[in-house]
Design a protein around this motif. Structure first.
Motif, PDB file in Angstrom:
ATOM      1  N   LEU A  28       0.846  -1.196   0.000  1.00  0.00           N
ATOM      2  CA  LEU A  28       0.000   0.000   0.000  1.00  0.00           C
ATOM      3  C   LEU A  28       0.881   1.245   0.000  1.00  0.00           C
ATOM      4  CD1 LEU A  28      -2.722  -1.051   2.575  1.00  0.00           C
ATOM      5  CD2 LEU A  28      -2.830  -1.160   0.096  1.00  0.00           C
ATOM      6  N   VAL A  29       0.600   2.113  -0.940  1.00  0.00           N
ATOM      7  CA  VAL A  29       1.321   3.377  -1.039  1.00  0.00           C
ATOM      8  C   VAL A  29       0.468   4.432  -0.340  1.00  0.00           C
ATOM      9  CG1 VAL A  29       2.269   5.068  -2.640  1.00  0.00           C
ATOM     10  CG2 VAL A  29       2.291   2.644  -3.229  1.00  0.00           C
ATOM     11  N   PRO A  30       1.055   5.184   0.573  1.00  0.00           N
ATOM     12  CA  PRO A  30       0.253   6.193   1.275  1.00  0.00           C
ATOM     13  C   PRO A  30      -0.373   7.180   0.281  1.00  0.00           C
ATOM     14  CG  PRO A  30       2.441   6.032   2.245  1.00  0.00           C
ATOM     15  CD  PRO A  30       2.435   5.189   1.017  1.00  0.00           C
ATOM     16  N   VAL A  31      -1.643   7.470   0.510  1.00  0.00           N
ATOM     17  CA  VAL A  31      -2.386   8.401  -0.341  1.00  0.00           C
ATOM     18  C   VAL A  31      -2.261   9.793   0.277  1.00  0.00           C
ATOM     19  CG1 VAL A  31      -4.669   8.917  -1.278  1.00  0.00           C
ATOM     20  CG2 VAL A  31      -3.981   6.557  -0.916  1.00  0.00           C
ATOM     21  N   CYS A  32      -2.033  10.765  -0.572  1.00  0.00           N
ATOM     22  CA  CYS A  32      -2.005  12.168  -0.132  1.00  0.00           C
ATOM     23  C   CYS A  32      -0.979  12.416   0.966  1.00  0.00           C
ATOM     24  CB  CYS A  32      -3.393  12.619   0.336  1.00  0.00           C
ATOM     25  SG  CYS A  32      -4.695  12.306  -0.867  1.00  0.00           S
TER      26      CYS A  32
ATOM     27  N   ASP B 188       1.557  17.892   5.940  1.00  0.00           N
ATOM     28  CA  ASP B 188       1.248  19.312   6.235  1.00  0.00           C
ATOM     29  C   ASP B 188       0.282  19.412   7.408  1.00  0.00           C
ATOM     30  OD1 ASP B 188       2.857  20.074   4.130  1.00  0.00           O
ATOM     31  OD2 ASP B 188       1.195  20.457   2.729  1.00  0.00           O
ATOM     32  N   LEU B 189      -0.726  18.557   7.432  1.00  0.00           N
ATOM     33  CA  LEU B 189      -1.723  18.584   8.511  1.00  0.00           C
ATOM     34  C   LEU B 189      -1.073  18.234   9.845  1.00  0.00           C
ATOM     35  CD1 LEU B 189      -4.680  18.861   9.379  1.00  0.00           C
ATOM     36  CD2 LEU B 189      -4.987  16.432   8.803  1.00  0.00           C
ATOM     37  N   ILE B 190      -0.230  17.216   9.861  1.00  0.00           N
ATOM     38  CA  ILE B 190       0.450  16.818  11.108  1.00  0.00           C
ATOM     39  C   ILE B 190       1.363  17.941  11.588  1.00  0.00           C
ATOM     40  CG2 ILE B 190       2.159  15.205  12.070  1.00  0.00           C
ATOM     41  CD1 ILE B 190       0.923  13.050  10.267  1.00  0.00           C
TER      42      ILE B 190
ATOM     43  N   ASN C 233       0.481  24.077  16.337  1.00  0.00           N
ATOM     44  CA  ASN C 233      -0.679  24.737  16.965  1.00  0.00           C
ATOM     45  C   ASN C 233      -1.356  23.778  17.955  1.00  0.00           C
ATOM     46  OD1 ASN C 233      -0.623  27.200  15.276  1.00  0.00           O
ATOM     47  ND2 ASN C 233      -1.068  25.754  13.635  1.00  0.00           N
ATOM     48  N   PRO C 234      -0.674  23.396  19.023  1.00  0.00           N
ATOM     49  CA  PRO C 234      -1.312  22.494  19.971  1.00  0.00           C
ATOM     50  C   PRO C 234      -2.520  23.165  20.640  1.00  0.00           C
ATOM     51  CG  PRO C 234       0.834  23.217  20.810  1.00  0.00           C
ATOM     52  CD  PRO C 234       0.656  23.807  19.447  1.00  0.00           C
TER      53      PRO C 234
ATOM     54  N   ASP D  42      -7.266  26.116  13.665  1.00  0.00           N
ATOM     55  CA  ASP D  42      -6.260  26.807  12.860  1.00  0.00           C
ATOM     56  C   ASP D  42      -5.765  25.909  11.714  1.00  0.00           C
ATOM     57  OD1 ASP D  42      -6.483  28.951  14.546  1.00  0.00           O
ATOM     58  OD2 ASP D  42      -4.555  28.628  15.556  1.00  0.00           O
ATOM     59  N   CYS D  43      -5.974  24.592  11.841  1.00  0.00           N
ATOM     60  CA  CYS D  43      -5.500  23.644  10.826  1.00  0.00           C
ATOM     61  C   CYS D  43      -6.633  23.164   9.927  1.00  0.00           C
ATOM     62  CB  CYS D  43      -4.839  22.447  11.497  1.00  0.00           C
ATOM     63  SG  CYS D  43      -3.409  22.886  12.523  1.00  0.00           S
ATOM     64  N   SER D  44      -7.803  23.817   9.971  1.00  0.00           N
ATOM     65  CA  SER D  44      -8.958  23.346   9.196  1.00  0.00           C
ATOM     66  C   SER D  44      -8.691  23.429   7.690  1.00  0.00           C
ATOM     67  CB  SER D  44     -10.216  24.120   9.568  1.00  0.00           C
ATOM     68  OG  SER D  44     -10.062  25.489   9.277  1.00  0.00           O
ATOM     69  N   GLU D  45      -7.910  24.394   7.243  1.00  0.00           N
ATOM     70  CA  GLU D  45      -7.598  24.509   5.820  1.00  0.00           C
ATOM     71  C   GLU D  45      -6.798  23.277   5.356  1.00  0.00           C
ATOM     72  OE1 GLU D  45      -4.793  27.239   3.024  1.00  0.00           O
ATOM     73  OE2 GLU D  45      -5.838  28.263   4.658  1.00  0.00           O
TER      74      GLU D  45
END
Length: 169
Positions: A118-122, A128-130, A136-137, A142-145
C-alpha cells in the motif's frame, strides 16, 4: 587328535524342516552328505589309525568350509553396510531436493497471492496537517484549511480507485 577348535553340529528347525547347522551357520546339503559318508565309513572301519587320519582330515575340511562361510558372511555384511550407506545418501539427496522444491513452490505461491504494497495516499497533505497540529497544539481550528485539502485528496483517491475497480458500463 584333529583340530583343537571344535564346532558343534546341531539340527535347527527352518520352517517345516530341520537343517543342520554348525555354530549357527547352515550347512550345505553337499557338506552334510560328505559328513554322513565319512561318519558312516568311520563306524564301519573301527578305530584304526586310518580313521584317526580321516577324522582329522574331515575336521580340517569342516573348519575350512566354516572359515569360508564366515568370510562369505563378513563380505555380505560389508556389502549390506555399503548398500545401506548408499541408500542413506540417496535419501538425503531426495530430502534436500524435496525441501528445495517445496521452498520454491512456497515462494512462487507467495508471489502470486501476496498482498499489494500500500502506497500512502495524499502523503504531502497528511504531512502538512500533522505539522500544523504540532505547531498549533490545542488550536485545531487553525489547521482546518489543511484538513480540508487532505479530505479532498483522500476523497479523490477513493473515487479514482472505485472507478478503476467498477468501470462504467
Amino acid at each position: 587328535m584333529g583340530n583343537s577348535d571344535s564346532h558343534e553340529v546341531t539340527l535347527e528347525k527352518d520352517g517345516e524342516k530341520f537343517v543342520q547347522t554348525a555354530d549357527g551357520i547352515k550347512l550345505s546339503p553337499a557338506l552334510v552328505s560328505k559328513l554322513s559318508t565319512k561318519a558312516e565309513s568311520n563306524r564301519n572301519a573301527g578305530d584304526s589309525p586310518k580313521n584317526a587320519d580321516d577324522s582329522a582330515k574331515l575336521a580340517h575340511e569342516c573348519q575350512i568350509l566354516l572359515d569360508e562361510r564366515e568370510k562369505q558372511m563378513t563380505a555380505l555384511a560389508e556389502k549390506f553396510q555399503s548398500d545401506l550407506q548408499k541408500e542413506k545418501e540417496k535419501h538425503q539427496q531426495f530430502y534436500e531436493l524435496s525441501l528445495e522444491e517445496f521452498q520454491n513452490a512456497a515462494d512462487e505461491a507467495e508471489k502470486k497471492f501476496r498482498k499489494p504494497q500500500l502506497v500512502p495516499v495524499c502523503r504531502t497533505f497528511q504531512d502538512d496537517l500533522i505539522e500544523c497540529y504540532k505547531n498549533n497544539p490545542g488550536r485545531l481550528l487553525d489547521c482546518s484549511e489543511y484538513m480540508g485539502r487532505f479530505k479532498k485528496c483522500v476523497n479523490n483517491a477513493k473515487e479514482s480507485l472505485l472507478s478503476k475497480s467498477h468501470p462504467a458500463a
